[in-house]
Scaffold this motif. Sequence first.
Motif, PDB file in Angstrom:
ATOM      1  N   LEU A 229      54.412  -5.061 145.791  1.00 47.92           N
ATOM      2  CA  LEU A 229      54.391  -4.628 147.191  1.00 47.92           C
ATOM      3  C   LEU A 229      54.356  -3.103 147.286  1.00 47.92           C
ATOM      4  O   LEU A 229      53.571  -2.529 148.031  1.00 47.92           O
ATOM      5  N   LEU A 230      55.188  -2.445 146.500  1.00 44.92           N
ATOM      6  CA  LEU A 230      55.349  -0.993 146.609  1.00 44.92           C
ATOM      7  C   LEU A 230      54.078  -0.219 146.247  1.00 44.92           C
ATOM      8  O   LEU A 230      53.895   0.908 146.687  1.00 44.92           O
ATOM      9  N   ILE A 231      53.204  -0.837 145.449  1.00 44.13           N
ATOM     10  CA  ILE A 231      51.977  -0.153 145.018  1.00 44.13           C
ATOM     11  C   ILE A 231      51.112   0.277 146.206  1.00 44.13           C
ATOM     12  O   ILE A 231      50.284   1.172 146.063  1.00 44.13           O
ATOM     13  N   TYR A 232      51.305  -0.341 147.370  1.00 41.90           N
ATOM     14  CA  TYR A 232      50.471  -0.024 148.527  1.00 41.90           C
ATOM     15  C   TYR A 232      51.017   1.133 149.366  1.00 41.90           C
ATOM     16  O   TYR A 232      50.413   1.505 150.370  1.00 41.90           O
ATOM     17  N   PHE A 233      52.178   1.707 148.940  1.00 36.64           N
ATOM     18  CA  PHE A 233      52.834   2.735 149.750  1.00 36.64           C
ATOM     19  C   PHE A 233      52.853   4.093 149.053  1.00 36.64           C
ATOM     20  O   PHE A 233      52.727   4.178 147.835  1.00 36.64           O
ATOM     21  N   ARG A 234      53.046   5.119 149.843  1.00 34.67           N
ATOM     22  CA  ARG A 234      53.218   6.460 149.277  1.00 34.67           C
ATOM     23  C   ARG A 234      54.536   6.527 148.505  1.00 34.67           C
ATOM     24  O   ARG A 234      55.466   5.771 148.785  1.00 34.67           O
ATOM     25  N   ARG A 235      54.598   7.468 147.571  1.00 33.32           N
ATOM     26  CA  ARG A 235      55.760   7.547 146.675  1.00 33.32           C
ATOM     27  C   ARG A 235      57.064   7.726 147.446  1.00 33.32           C
ATOM     28  O   ARG A 235      58.062   7.081 147.156  1.00 33.32           O
ATOM     29  N   TRP A 236      57.065   8.589 148.464  1.00 32.80           N
ATOM     30  CA  TRP A 236      58.311   8.822 149.219  1.00 32.80           C
ATOM     31  C   TRP A 236      58.734   7.561 149.964  1.00 32.80           C
ATOM     32  O   TRP A 236      59.917   7.269 150.095  1.00 32.80           O
ATOM     33  N   ARG A 237      57.724   6.792 150.432  1.00 33.08           N
ATOM     34  CA  ARG A 237      58.028   5.570 151.164  1.00 33.08           C
ATOM     35  C   ARG A 237      58.597   4.498 150.218  1.00 33.08           C
ATOM     36  O   ARG A 237      59.487   3.735 150.592  1.00 33.08           O
ATOM     37  N   ARG A 238      58.077   4.444 148.988  1.00 34.44           N
ATOM     38  CA  ARG A 238      58.610   3.497 147.998  1.00 34.44           C
ATOM     39  C   ARG A 238      60.094   3.735 147.775  1.00 34.44           C
ATOM     40  O   ARG A 238      60.883   2.793 147.741  1.00 34.44           O
ATOM     41  N   ARG A 239      60.461   5.006 147.620  1.00 36.47           N
ATOM     42  CA  ARG A 239      61.873   5.349 147.389  1.00 36.47           C
ATOM     43  C   ARG A 239      62.725   4.969 148.596  1.00 36.47           C
ATOM     44  O   ARG A 239      63.846   4.470 148.455  1.00 36.47           O
ATOM     45  N   GLU A 240      62.183   5.201 149.783  1.00 36.53           N
ATOM     46  CA  GLU A 240      62.900   4.865 151.014  1.00 36.53           C
ATOM     47  C   GLU A 240      63.154   3.359 151.096  1.00 36.53           C
ATOM     48  O   GLU A 240      64.259   2.914 151.439  1.00 36.53           O
ATOM     49  N   ILE A 241      62.129   2.568 150.786  1.00 39.86           N
ATOM     50  CA  ILE A 241      62.254   1.100 150.811  1.00 39.86           C
ATOM     51  C   ILE A 241      63.293   0.641 149.800  1.00 39.86           C
ATOM     52  O   ILE A 241      64.168  -0.180 150.107  1.00 39.86           O
ATOM     53  N   LEU A 242      63.223   1.180 148.580  1.00 41.24           N
ATOM     54  CA  LEU A 242      64.172   0.767 147.531  1.00 41.24           C
ATOM     55  C   LEU A 242      65.599   1.176 147.879  1.00 41.24           C
ATOM     56  O   LEU A 242      66.545   0.424 147.606  1.00 41.24           O
ATOM     57  N   ASN A 243      65.763   2.336 148.478  1.00 40.22           N
ATOM     58  CA  ASN A 243      67.114   2.757 148.890  1.00 40.22           C
ATOM     59  C   ASN A 243      67.680   1.788 149.930  1.00 40.22           C
ATOM     60  O   ASN A 243      68.861   1.436 149.882  1.00 40.22           O
ATOM     61  N   ARG A 244      66.821   1.350 150.854  1.00 33.94           N
ATOM     62  CA  ARG A 244      67.250   0.372 151.872  1.00 33.94           C
ATOM     63  C   ARG A 244      67.644  -0.954 151.217  1.00 33.94           C
ATOM     64  O   ARG A 244      68.632  -1.580 151.584  1.00 33.94           O
ATOM     65  N   LEU A 245      66.834  -1.396 150.258  1.00 31.36           N
ATOM     66  CA  LEU A 245      67.112  -2.670 149.591  1.00 31.36           C
ATOM     67  C   LEU A 245      68.405  -2.587 148.778  1.00 31.36           C
ATOM     68  O   LEU A 245      69.187  -3.541 148.749  1.00 31.36           O
ATOM     69  N   ALA A 246      68.634  -1.451 148.141  1.00 32.59           N
ATOM     70  CA  ALA A 246      69.860  -1.273 147.348  1.00 32.59           C
ATOM     71  C   ALA A 246      71.094  -1.442 148.231  1.00 32.59           C
ATOM     72  O   ALA A 246      72.093  -2.022 147.806  1.00 32.59           O
ATOM     73  N   GLU A 247      70.994  -0.953 149.478  1.00 34.28           N
ATOM     74  CA  GLU A 247      72.116  -1.079 150.416  1.00 34.28           C
ATOM     75  C   GLU A 247      72.387  -2.535 150.790  1.00 34.28           C
ATOM     76  O   GLU A 247      73.500  -2.886 151.181  1.00 34.28           O
ATOM     77  N   ARG A 248      71.346  -3.382 150.684  1.00 37.94           N
ATOM     78  CA  ARG A 248      71.478  -4.790 151.078  1.00 37.94           C
ATOM     79  C   ARG A 248      72.006  -5.685 149.958  1.00 37.94           C
ATOM     80  O   ARG A 248      72.211  -6.874 150.164  1.00 37.94           O
TER      81      ARG A 248
END
Length: 285
Positions: A229-248
């Motif tokens: 999924l992350l391959i379709y996003f910009r690098r900064w956005r990938r980190r943002e998504i992963l940080n959100r998931l880590a919180e969950r």
Amino acid sequence: MQSGVWALQQLVDMSATEFRDWQQLLEERTGVVLNEQRRAFLQTNLTARMRELGVSDYASYYRQVTDGPRGAVEWSTLLDRLTVQETRFFRHRPSFEVLERYLAERLQQGLSKPWEMWSVGCSSGEEPYSMAISAAEVLRDSDRPECFGVTGTDISLNALSKARDGQYGARRLEQMDADLCQRYFLVQADGRFKVLPSLAARVCCARLNVLELAKAPMSGMDVIFCQNLLIYFRRWRRREILNRLAERLAPGGLLVVGVGEIAGWQHPELIPVADERVLAFTRKG
């Protein structure tokens, strides 16, 4: 012009300005980045839909897609054409081996509550059902064989409809062991395979745009998969998504990411899993 004749007409190539407008719209609404190499993919899918509607130029269709509530309906239809839905059961086998090992260790510690698992970008359902099969296998000989649930989320309503239907062609099951196919699928008259109702009952699929993870109701998850999924996003956005998931993630929870989809990302609460075949982390605690 008759629709049959119109369908044979060759649409003109998209201009650089038009391509940029569509790129910006897609990234703004979904986070997905279409580079120049994917221009033909965009143009093919747009023209297919434009022919169905009888729209002859990209600018007119762009206005239609961005025009209020009616545009929102058309955008939803178009999005199904633009989201990649090619996947398989147990697509990256080492990830599921890590999952099964993790769940087996959790089982030894005792089952205080059902395991809650989440497939982010679940497409047509192969990943969440694969996760469910892994959990069912680990729990098969326990006294609580159904003590788990899997949530699959995706932006595409068409993909979610396929996931809920739970029927797949043989090619999607190629990487599965024959005994698992027999245990968790019913062969249909047309040769397709339908997920066993008892397994399907443990899987729920819902619409979610990953740009809106902050609004997602999931929390305290034992396992989160976010692969391809992350391959379709910009690098900064990938980190943002992963940080959100880590919180969950619940303390001790497992996060599995697609290999090669992010480099150098770290989170203070996460510990990398010591397996070079996968990109996975467990949460402290």
